[in-house]
Structure formats: C-alpha cells, structure tokens
Design a protein around this motif. Structure first.
Motif, PDB file in Angstrom:
ATOM      1  N   GLU A   1       0.845  -1.191   0.000  1.00 18.19           N
ATOM      2  CA  GLU A   1       0.000   0.000   0.000  1.00 18.19           C
ATOM      3  C   GLU A   1       0.882   1.243   0.000  1.00 18.19           C
ATOM      4  O   GLU A   1       2.099   1.157   0.190  1.00 18.19           O
ATOM      5  N   TYR A   2       0.286   2.412  -0.196  1.00 20.74           N
ATOM      6  CA  TYR A   2       1.070   3.605  -0.533  1.00 20.74           C
ATOM      7  C   TYR A   2       1.331   4.502   0.676  1.00 20.74           C
ATOM      8  O   TYR A   2       0.937   5.664   0.702  1.00 20.74           O
ATOM      9  N   TYR A   3       2.024   3.948   1.679  1.00 21.17           N
ATOM     10  CA  TYR A   3       2.353   4.727   2.866  1.00 21.17           C
ATOM     11  C   TYR A   3       3.404   5.773   2.511  1.00 21.17           C
ATOM     12  O   TYR A   3       4.337   5.500   1.757  1.00 21.17           O
ATOM     13  N   THR A   4       3.244   6.952   3.074  1.00 22.43           N
ATOM     14  CA  THR A   4       4.132   8.044   2.712  1.00 22.43           C
ATOM     15  C   THR A   4       4.746   8.664   3.961  1.00 22.43           C
ATOM     16  O   THR A   4       4.580   8.157   5.076  1.00 22.43           O
ATOM     17  N   THR A   5       5.461   9.769   3.768  1.00 18.91           N
ATOM     18  CA  THR A   5       6.142  10.417   4.886  1.00 18.91           C
ATOM     19  C   THR A   5       5.529  11.783   5.185  1.00 18.91           C
ATOM     20  O   THR A   5       4.905  12.407   4.326  1.00 18.91           O
ATOM     21  N   ILE A   6       5.747  12.223   6.406  1.00 19.41           N
ATOM     22  CA  ILE A   6       5.212  13.516   6.835  1.00 19.41           C
ATOM     23  C   ILE A   6       5.742  14.674   5.981  1.00 19.41           C
ATOM     24  O   ILE A   6       4.964  15.553   5.596  1.00 19.41           O
ATOM     25  N   PRO A   7       7.045  14.728   5.655  1.00 17.49           N
ATOM     26  CA  PRO A   7       7.515  15.826   4.801  1.00 17.49           C
ATOM     27  C   PRO A   7       6.782  15.906   3.457  1.00 17.49           C
ATOM     28  O   PRO A   7       6.486  16.998   2.972  1.00 17.49           O
ATOM     29  N   ILE A   8       6.495  14.750   2.860  1.00 14.81           N
ATOM     30  CA  ILE A   8       5.774  14.759   1.584  1.00 14.81           C
ATOM     31  C   ILE A   8       4.358  15.283   1.763  1.00 14.81           C
ATOM     32  O   ILE A   8       3.886  16.127   0.994  1.00 14.81           O
ATOM     33  N   LEU A   9       3.669  14.823   2.808  1.00 12.07           N
ATOM     34  CA  LEU A   9       2.304  15.291   3.050  1.00 12.07           C
ATOM     35  C   LEU A   9       2.280  16.779   3.382  1.00 12.07           C
ATOM     36  O   LEU A   9       1.371  17.510   2.964  1.00 12.07           O
ATOM     37  N   ARG A  10       3.264  17.237   4.139  1.00 10.16           N
ATOM     38  CA  ARG A  10       3.328  18.663   4.460  1.00 10.16           C
ATOM     39  C   ARG A  10       3.444  19.502   3.189  1.00 10.16           C
ATOM     40  O   ARG A  10       2.737  20.501   3.015  1.00 10.16           O
ATOM     41  N   THR A  11       4.310  19.082   2.287  1.00 13.65           N
ATOM     42  CA  THR A  11       4.492  19.802   1.022  1.00 13.65           C
ATOM     43  C   THR A  11       3.211  19.799   0.201  1.00 13.65           C
ATOM     44  O   THR A  11       2.822  20.823  -0.369  1.00 13.65           O
ATOM     45  N   ILE A  12       2.527  18.659   0.151  1.00 14.24           N
ATOM     46  CA  ILE A  12       1.288  18.543  -0.617  1.00 14.24           C
ATOM     47  C   ILE A  12       0.237  19.514  -0.089  1.00 14.24           C
ATOM     48  O   ILE A  12      -0.424  20.223  -0.861  1.00 14.24           O
ATOM     49  N   LEU A  13       0.054  19.568   1.223  1.00 14.96           N
ATOM     50  CA  LEU A  13      -0.968  20.451   1.790  1.00 14.96           C
ATOM     51  C   LEU A  13      -0.600  21.924   1.639  1.00 14.96           C
ATOM     52  O   LEU A  13      -1.452  22.749   1.294  1.00 14.96           O
ATOM     53  N   GLU A  14       0.644  22.255   1.881  1.00 14.97           N
ATOM     54  CA  GLU A  14       1.056  23.658   1.762  1.00 14.97           C
ATOM     55  C   GLU A  14       0.931  24.149   0.327  1.00 14.97           C
ATOM     56  O   GLU A  14       0.583  25.300   0.082  1.00 14.97           O
ATOM     57  N   ARG A  15       1.165  23.262  -0.635  1.00 13.17           N
ATOM     58  CA  ARG A  15       1.046  23.615  -2.049  1.00 13.17           C
ATOM     59  C   ARG A  15      -0.386  24.021  -2.402  1.00 13.17           C
ATOM     60  O   ARG A  15      -0.611  24.832  -3.292  1.00 13.17           O
ATOM     61  N   SER A  16      -1.361  23.440  -1.692  1.00 10.02           N
ATOM     62  CA  SER A  16      -2.771  23.746  -1.962  1.00 10.02           C
ATOM     63  C   SER A  16      -3.347  24.776  -1.000  1.00 10.02           C
ATOM     64  O   SER A  16      -4.564  24.925  -0.890  1.00 10.02           O
ATOM     65  N   GLY A  17      -2.477  25.486  -0.287  1.00 10.33           N
ATOM     66  CA  GLY A  17      -2.929  26.602   0.522  1.00 10.33           C
ATOM     67  C   GLY A  17      -3.338  26.272   1.943  1.00 10.33           C
ATOM     68  O   GLY A  17      -4.106  27.020   2.560  1.00 10.33           O
ATOM     69  N   PHE A  18      -2.832  25.185   2.489  1.00  9.32           N
ATOM     70  CA  PHE A  18      -3.153  24.792   3.861  1.00  9.32           C
ATOM     71  C   PHE A  18      -1.946  24.982   4.770  1.00  9.32           C
ATOM     72  O   PHE A  18      -0.810  24.718   4.375  1.00  9.32           O
ATOM     73  N   THR A  19      -2.203  25.428   6.001  1.00  4.74           N
ATOM     74  CA  THR A  19      -1.209  25.265   7.049  1.00  4.74           C
ATOM     75  C   THR A  19      -1.480  23.901   7.672  1.00  4.74           C
ATOM     76  O   THR A  19      -2.632  23.478   7.767  1.00  4.74           O
TER      77      THR A  19
END
Length: 212
Positions: free
Chosen positions: A176-194
C-alpha cells in the motif's frame, strides 16, 4: 485511486470492527488508541463534514452523535452495508472515493481515518488540490492515518513486522502507498493549507490542515 484495494476492503469488512477493537494481534499496534483517535478527529470537525473512507461507520457515528451534518463517501459495497446498518440510514453514505465523488457544497471539514494511504503520492496531491478548491478559508482537513517521519522509519517498520512474524502487516506496508510527513506537508502547503501533525501511536499520526 485506491480502488485497486477494493478486494482488501471486502475481505476486511466482516472482521474490521474486531481488528480495531484490538482482537487481531498482528494489527494491535496499528489500532492502539483507536477510540481516542476517532474522538480526536471528531473534536476537530465542524459544520458540514465530508468523510472519505467511511468503512464500517465508526467515525461517522461519532460525528453524528456530536450533532454534525455528515456526508460519507465509501466505495466498498460490503463496508457501506455494515455502516448503513450501524447508523440506521442509507441516505448519508454515498458511493465514491477520494478522487471521484458526487458534487457536494458548503463543506467545512473533510475527514478520513485509516484510508488515505490507499492513494499514491501523486493521487494524494490530486485529492488535496480538489479539497483546497472545495473548502473556503478556515475549512479543515483532518486525517488520521499510518504515515512515517522518514523513509528510513518506513523501512524499519517493515523489517520489524517481519521479525515479529506479522507477515500480513509487512505485506500491507510493502504494497500500500504509505508516505512520509515531509511529503504530506508539502502537498498540503502547495494547496494553501497550514498543517500540523500529532503522533497517535507507533503507526498513526493525526494530520490537521487549515485552508488559508
């Protein structure tokens, strides 16, 4: 988009509640503090809540008990049936997935538990971009899911599962596609989320993003 795991959802449907209750030794650490995790997501939810990956409806029930307006999205027919029976309603859970779902308006919070890892990182990015357009300023994404602080931690988790004889868990972690916190942080910040992260157990983190 996670639909390649539909057969897994159907296999888990009848035993899922037993597993989250700690009766499956292999997944006990994954579901440690399960009720508290659901409560943490519920506490951070407001207004009209859109829930992805309803599963057997455990989080949905807590959200409804809080008096929130909930629209659930679940692709698995067996899971959906169990949730509908538990909630006594067939109206609030719709067929769909993280990327393909009916048009919903005036959503304030988007939630999910133990499901976002069924998307690749590319699909996670696509999904969060959609939610960024769906939510207004102050809207929230609140996900509780298995994720790791680094690739090394992810690899070590697989090794540890194998050493403990938890072969199904090891296979899940590998496929399954488990990911890392740095990647998720970048994804959310890119779409305008803190975004902030809080550890819930050895596997699961609570991820909370707010639209700016």
């Amino acid at each position: 988009m996670g639909l390649e795991f539909l057969d897994v959802f159907e296999q888990w449907a009848n035993s899922y509640d037993e597993s989250v209750g700690g009766q499956n030794r292999e997944y006990k650490a994954v579901f440690a503090g399960y009720e508290q995790i659901l409560e943490a997501v519920t506490e951070r939810s407001m207004g009209h809540v859109m829930e992805f990956g309803v599963g057997t409806g455990n989080l949905t029930k807590k959200l409804l008990d809080k008096g929130l307006n909930v629209t659930g999205i679940e692709p698995s027919v067996p899971m959906r049936g169990i949730a509908e029976a538990k909630l006594g309603s067939k109206e609030i859970i719709l067929d769909g997935d993280f990327l393909h779902f009916p048009d919903i308006i005036n959503v304030n919070t988007i939630v999910s538990t133990y499901a976002f890892h069924h998307l690749t990182d590319k699909e996670k990015n696509e999904a969060i971009a959609k939610y960024g357009k769906l939510l207004s300023k102050g809207g929230r994404i609140v996900f509780a899911d298995t994720m790791f602080e680094s690739v090394e931690d992810y690899t070590n988790a697989i090794v540890k599962a194998r050493e403990e004889g938890f072969h199904n868990l090891a296979k899940d972690l590998e496929t399954e596609y488990y990911t890392t916190i740095p990647i998720l942080r970048t994804i959310l910040e890119r779409s305008g989320f803190t975004v902030g992260f809080k550890r819930c157990n050895d596997f699961v983190w609570l991820m909370e993003g707010e639209k700016q």
